[in-house]
Motif scaffolding. Structure first.
Motif, PDB file in Angstrom:
ATOM      1  N   LYS A  37       0.806  -1.134  -0.055  1.00  0.00           N
ATOM      2  CA  LYS A  37       0.160  -0.105   0.044  1.00  0.00           C
ATOM      3  C   LYS A  37       1.276   0.934  -0.001  1.00  0.00           C
ATOM      4  N   GLY A  38       0.182   2.309  -0.132  1.00  0.00           N
ATOM      5  CA  GLY A  38       0.850   3.618  -0.965  1.00  0.00           C
ATOM      6  C   GLY A  38       0.398   4.856  -0.901  1.00  0.00           C
ATOM      7  N   LYS A  39       0.680   5.955  -1.170  1.00  0.00           N
ATOM      8  CA  LYS A  39       0.225   7.277  -1.907  1.00  0.00           C
ATOM      9  C   LYS A  39       0.952   7.351  -2.895  1.00  0.00           C
ATOM     10  N   VAL A  40       0.201   8.127  -3.782  1.00  0.00           N
ATOM     11  CA  VAL A  40       0.991   8.692  -4.831  1.00  0.00           C
ATOM     12  C   VAL A  40       0.130   9.988  -5.275  1.00  0.00           C
ATOM     13  N   TYR A  41       1.130  11.446  -5.163  1.00  0.00           N
ATOM     14  CA  TYR A  41       0.830  12.018  -5.237  1.00  0.00           C
ATOM     15  C   TYR A  41       0.791  12.798  -7.540  1.00  0.00           C
ATOM     16  N   THR A  48       1.358  11.187 -19.044  1.00  0.00           N
ATOM     17  CA  THR A  48       2.522  10.646 -18.546  1.00  0.00           C
ATOM     18  C   THR A  48       1.852   9.827 -16.637  1.00  0.00           C
ATOM     19  N   CYS A  49       1.853  10.388 -15.943  1.00  0.00           N
ATOM     20  CA  CYS A  49       1.360   9.622 -14.479  1.00  0.00           C
ATOM     21  C   CYS A  49       0.031   9.183 -15.001  1.00  0.00           C
ATOM     22  N   LYS A  50      -0.826   9.209 -15.477  1.00  0.00           N
ATOM     23  CA  LYS A  50      -1.778   7.952 -15.562  1.00  0.00           C
ATOM     24  C   LYS A  50      -1.117   6.832 -15.954  1.00  0.00           C
ATOM     25  N   ARG A  51      -0.491   6.805 -16.896  1.00  0.00           N
ATOM     26  CA  ARG A  51       0.765   6.209 -18.203  1.00  0.00           C
ATOM     27  C   ARG A  51       1.096   5.206 -16.407  1.00  0.00           C
ATOM     28  N   ASP A  88      -1.220  -1.262  -3.692  1.00  0.00           N
ATOM     29  CA  ASP A  88      -2.567  -0.378  -3.846  1.00  0.00           C
ATOM     30  C   ASP A  88      -2.193   1.081  -3.492  1.00  0.00           C
ATOM     31  N   PHE A  89      -2.385   1.596  -4.085  1.00  0.00           N
ATOM     32  CA  PHE A  89      -2.639   3.517  -4.033  1.00  0.00           C
ATOM     33  C   PHE A  89      -3.389   4.586  -4.021  1.00  0.00           C
ATOM     34  N   ASP A  90      -3.348   5.488  -2.917  1.00  0.00           N
ATOM     35  CA  ASP A  90      -4.139   6.544  -2.723  1.00  0.00           C
ATOM     36  C   ASP A  90      -4.144   6.684  -2.938  1.00  0.00           C
ATOM     37  N   VAL A  91      -4.245   7.143  -4.148  1.00  0.00           N
ATOM     38  CA  VAL A  91      -4.535   8.588  -5.673  1.00  0.00           C
ATOM     39  C   VAL A  91      -4.785   9.681  -4.900  1.00  0.00           C
ATOM     40  N   ARG A  92      -3.518  11.067  -4.772  1.00  0.00           N
ATOM     41  CA  ARG A  92      -4.517  12.108  -4.782  1.00  0.00           C
ATOM     42  C   ARG A  92      -3.955  13.246  -5.635  1.00  0.00           C
ATOM     43  N   LEU A 120       5.176  21.074  -7.885  1.00  0.00           N
ATOM     44  CA  LEU A 120       5.542  19.342  -7.761  1.00  0.00           C
ATOM     45  C   LEU A 120       6.108  18.468  -8.479  1.00  0.00           C
ATOM     46  N   LYS A 121       7.343  17.999  -8.397  1.00  0.00           N
ATOM     47  CA  LYS A 121       7.501  17.186  -9.886  1.00  0.00           C
ATOM     48  C   LYS A 121       6.832  15.705  -9.484  1.00  0.00           C
ATOM     49  N   ARG A 122       5.967  15.624 -10.306  1.00  0.00           N
ATOM     50  CA  ARG A 122       5.617  14.429 -10.641  1.00  0.00           C
ATOM     51  C   ARG A 122       5.268  13.324 -11.134  1.00  0.00           C
ATOM     52  N   PRO A 123       4.791  12.240 -10.738  1.00  0.00           N
ATOM     53  CA  PRO A 123       4.107  11.476  -9.651  1.00  0.00           C
ATOM     54  C   PRO A 123       4.760  11.367  -8.562  1.00  0.00           C
TER      55      PRO A 123
END
Length: 121
Positions: A3-7, A14-17, A27-31, A90-93
């Protein structure tokens, strides 16, 4: 499954890919940082984990060029202030998993993220 987080930005292809590529391993909590901007405390936490504010700062941002920041010498305090004022800096993701942080969309970062997820699933 880890489990993790993604900003990220939900509008960033690119982030979606990248998220789609690694979602099978975790499993990521997406923000979405545009809809839900980071607090100063969250920025401080990310910078601490990354080793500084400059490491999480997006120098590819259009705003970075528009403001002429590439021609200035910025301090860590400057990076912190800019990050707290504008989500595009913010450099993403940014993926947070366990005590690890993975910043940006370079091939090497995505490879390290994928290897970490695969080896810890």
């Amino acid at each position: 499954m880890l489990k993790g987080k993604v900003y990220l930005l939900q509008t960033c292809n690119t982030c979606k890919r990248i998220l789609k590529q690694v979602k099978i391993f975790g499993d990521f909590d997406v923000r979405d940082v545009k809809k839900y901007p980071l607090t100063t405390e969250e920025i401080d936490d990310l910078a601490q984990k990354a080793g500084g504010y400059e490491r999480i700062f997006n120098k590819q941002s259009q705003k970075y060029r528009q403001l002429g920041l590439k021609d200035k010498v910025l301090s860590e305090a400057d990076y912190r202030k800019l990050l707290s004022e504008e989500y595009t800096f913010l450099k993403r993701p940014v993926f947070l998993i366990d005590d690890k942080i993975f910043i940006g969309n370079s091939n090497s970062t995505v490879d390290l993220l994928t290897k970490y997820l695969v080896s810890n699933k």
